[in-house]
Scaffold this motif. Structure first.
Motif, PDB file in Angstrom:
ATOM      1  N   LEU A  21       0.787  -1.307  -0.082  1.00 35.20           N
ATOM      2  CA  LEU A  21       0.029  -0.021   0.056  1.00 35.20           C
ATOM      3  C   LEU A  21       0.914   1.196  -0.088  1.00 35.20           C
ATOM      4  CD1 LEU A  21      -2.920  -1.120   2.603  1.00 35.20           C
ATOM      5  CD2 LEU A  21      -3.003  -0.856   0.090  1.00 35.20           C
ATOM      6  N   LEU A  22       1.943   1.162   0.569  1.00 36.15           N
ATOM      7  CA  LEU A  22       2.906   2.260   0.630  1.00 36.15           C
ATOM      8  C   LEU A  22       3.540   2.507  -0.548  1.00 36.15           C
ATOM      9  CD1 LEU A  22       4.701   2.009   4.127  1.00 36.15           C
ATOM     10  CD2 LEU A  22       2.986   3.798   3.487  1.00 36.15           C
ATOM     11  N   ALA A  23       3.908   1.476  -1.104  1.00 40.82           N
ATOM     12  CA  ALA A  23       4.526   1.416  -2.664  1.00 40.82           C
ATOM     13  C   ALA A  23       3.539   2.198  -3.808  1.00 40.82           C
ATOM     14  CB  ALA A  23       4.743  -0.078  -3.179  1.00 40.82           C
ATOM     15  N   LYS A  24       2.296   1.958  -3.522  1.00 44.81           N
ATOM     16  CA  LYS A  24       1.146   2.547  -4.503  1.00 44.81           C
ATOM     17  C   LYS A  24       0.821   4.034  -3.815  1.00 44.81           C
ATOM     18  CE  LYS A  24      -2.666   1.638  -6.984  1.00 44.81           C
ATOM     19  NZ  LYS A  24      -3.704   0.438  -7.773  1.00 44.81           N
ATOM     20  N   HIS A  25       0.664   4.219  -2.913  1.00 44.63           N
ATOM     21  CA  HIS A  25       0.080   5.533  -2.216  1.00 44.63           C
ATOM     22  C   HIS A  25       0.969   6.464  -1.582  1.00 44.63           C
ATOM     23  CE1 HIS A  25      -3.809   3.937  -3.420  1.00 44.63           C
ATOM     24  NE2 HIS A  25      -3.510   2.877  -2.435  1.00 44.63           N
ATOM     25  N   ALA A  26       2.207   6.093  -1.096  1.00 43.72           N
ATOM     26  CA  ALA A  26       3.149   6.693  -0.246  1.00 43.72           C
ATOM     27  C   ALA A  26       4.233   6.423  -0.603  1.00 43.72           C
ATOM     28  CB  ALA A  26       2.741   6.685   1.103  1.00 43.72           C
ATOM     29  N   PRO A  27       5.089   6.429  -1.861  1.00 45.56           N
ATOM     30  CA  PRO A  27       6.306   6.304  -2.132  1.00 45.56           C
ATOM     31  C   PRO A  27       7.332   6.717  -1.104  1.00 45.56           C
ATOM     32  CG  PRO A  27       5.556   7.262  -3.934  1.00 45.56           C
ATOM     33  CD  PRO A  27       4.185   7.099  -2.953  1.00 45.56           C
ATOM     34  N   ALA A  28       7.310   7.970  -0.883  1.00 47.48           N
ATOM     35  CA  ALA A  28       8.361   8.384   0.155  1.00 47.48           C
ATOM     36  C   ALA A  28       8.368   7.700   1.563  1.00 47.48           C
ATOM     37  CB  ALA A  28       8.011   9.898   0.412  1.00 47.48           C
ATOM     38  N   LEU A  29       7.313   7.323   1.852  1.00 45.54           N
ATOM     39  CA  LEU A  29       7.353   6.317   3.074  1.00 45.54           C
ATOM     40  C   LEU A  29       7.956   4.888   2.716  1.00 45.54           C
ATOM     41  CD1 LEU A  29       3.844   7.432   4.950  1.00 45.54           C
ATOM     42  CD2 LEU A  29       6.140   8.164   5.518  1.00 45.54           C
ATOM     43  N   LEU A  30       7.800   4.428   1.634  1.00 44.24           N
ATOM     44  CA  LEU A  30       8.063   3.234   1.381  1.00 44.24           C
ATOM     45  C   LEU A  30       9.609   3.485   1.173  1.00 44.24           C
ATOM     46  CD1 LEU A  30       8.077   0.375   0.369  1.00 44.24           C
ATOM     47  CD2 LEU A  30       8.015   1.230  -2.021  1.00 44.24           C
ATOM     48  N   ARG A  31      10.176   4.365   0.765  1.00 44.99           N
ATOM     49  CA  ARG A  31      11.738   4.703   0.801  1.00 44.99           C
ATOM     50  C   ARG A  31      12.275   4.524   2.153  1.00 44.99           C
ATOM     51  NH1 ARG A  31      14.008   8.974  -3.035  1.00 44.99           N
ATOM     52  NH2 ARG A  31      15.839   8.234  -2.398  1.00 44.99           N
ATOM     53  N   LEU A  32      11.556   5.173   3.064  1.00 42.45           N
ATOM     54  CA  LEU A  32      12.040   5.122   4.553  1.00 42.45           C
ATOM     55  C   LEU A  32      12.035   4.039   5.279  1.00 42.45           C
ATOM     56  CD1 LEU A  32      12.685   7.003   6.901  1.00 42.45           C
ATOM     57  CD2 LEU A  32      10.489   7.439   7.535  1.00 42.45           C
TER      58      LEU A  32
END
Length: 286
Positions: free
Chosen positions: A147-158
């Protein structure tokens, strides 16, 4: 020890790779997971590849390990890199093996460059990871990751950055998270140490490349699976919690030439580690 190499592509990017096994063996281009790196075959070991008569060539995908980041890339760009790498190594025909996040990259090559391929094999392969009716099959942490990968890529990077920093801690802390067969596989032969090394190498350049790679799985694939005509061998564990087998069976309905081998007691990593003799037979047979 792996033999390291580097190829400069037509657009000026570097693609790095590592070789394992027998230099005179059957050539196999190994596509690593997500996030991962060219070091992933260390989980299997040189002695296994030599015994099976395989020459394993594992490239880092763009932005991971030592390969340069490639802006705006999709799965469909990968066959061009693969062809360039194979040409540089003097390989006219070769096999391809994709583990986990390397799966759709195998599918892309099977669709786009079948004339170059002796065989195509996917192990524990991910497909579209954002389908709501299938996401419920995933553990909460995996569901949140996609879900982060789709909607919040910056949080995925973190998240990936934190994961890289923490990997290598005591394996016992993961006992309640991993399926038993995956835990057992990581416990053997110093494999968890190798696994930690592989993931840290994936993040050598930071989280940008690995995050981009994972985002490709939560958007429409830029490869038509229906275009695959050559045999596609797929190996998957029924205990896989990272990519539940229901996802695999649904994806393979679009590929009539796919042959699924399911293992009742294997999971995501254990299928690769415990069933490599079966995988090698498919690679060699074609």
């Amino acid at each position: 020890m792996a033999i390291e190499g580097n190829v400069v592509l037509a657009d000026g990017r570097n693609i790095s790779f590592a070789e394992y096994g027998s230099p005179d063996g059957h050539p196999v281009l190994y596509f690593h997971g997500a996030p991962s790196s060219r070091l992933e075959p260390l989980l299997i070991g040189d002695d296994v590849f030599v015994r099976l008569g395989l020459r394993i060539i594992a490239p880092d995908r763009p932005g991971m390990g030592r390969s340069n980041f490639q802006p705006h890339r999709g799965f469909s760009d990968w066959p061009g890199d693969v062809t360039a790498l194979a040409d540089s190594l003097g390989l006219h025909k070769f096999s391809i093996l994709g583990n986990s996040g390397g799966g759709v990259y195998v599918a892309a090559c099977a669709a786009r460059i079948p004339e170059r391929l002796h065989s195509a094999v996917i192990v524990s392969g991910a497909w579209r990871m954002d389908q709501s009716h299938l996401l419920t099959h995933l553990p909460l942490v995996m569901r949140m990751t996609w879900l982060l990968a789709k909607h919040a890529p910056a949080l995925l990077r973190l998240l990936l950055k934190n994961m890289s920093a923490s990997v290598g801690s005591d394996l016992a802390q993961m006992k309640d998270i991993l399926p038993q067969s995956d835990y057992d596989a990581l416990e053997r032969h110093g494999r968890y140490e190798a696994f930690s090394y592989v993931l840290r190498e994936a993040m050598r350049q930071g989280s940008k490349g690995p995050a981009w790679d994972m985002r490709l799985y939560v958007h429409p694939l830029d490869v038509r699976l229906q275009d695959i005509r050559m045999p596609l061998h797929v190996f998957h564990g029924e205990k896989d919690s990272n990519v539940p087998i229901a996802m695999v069976r649904e994806a393979l309905t679009d590929i009539p030439s796919a042959r699924l081998t399911a293992y009742q007691h294997e999971a995501h990593l254990s299928t690769l580690c415990n069933r490599f003799d079966d995988i090698a037979k498919a690679l060699l047979k074609g």
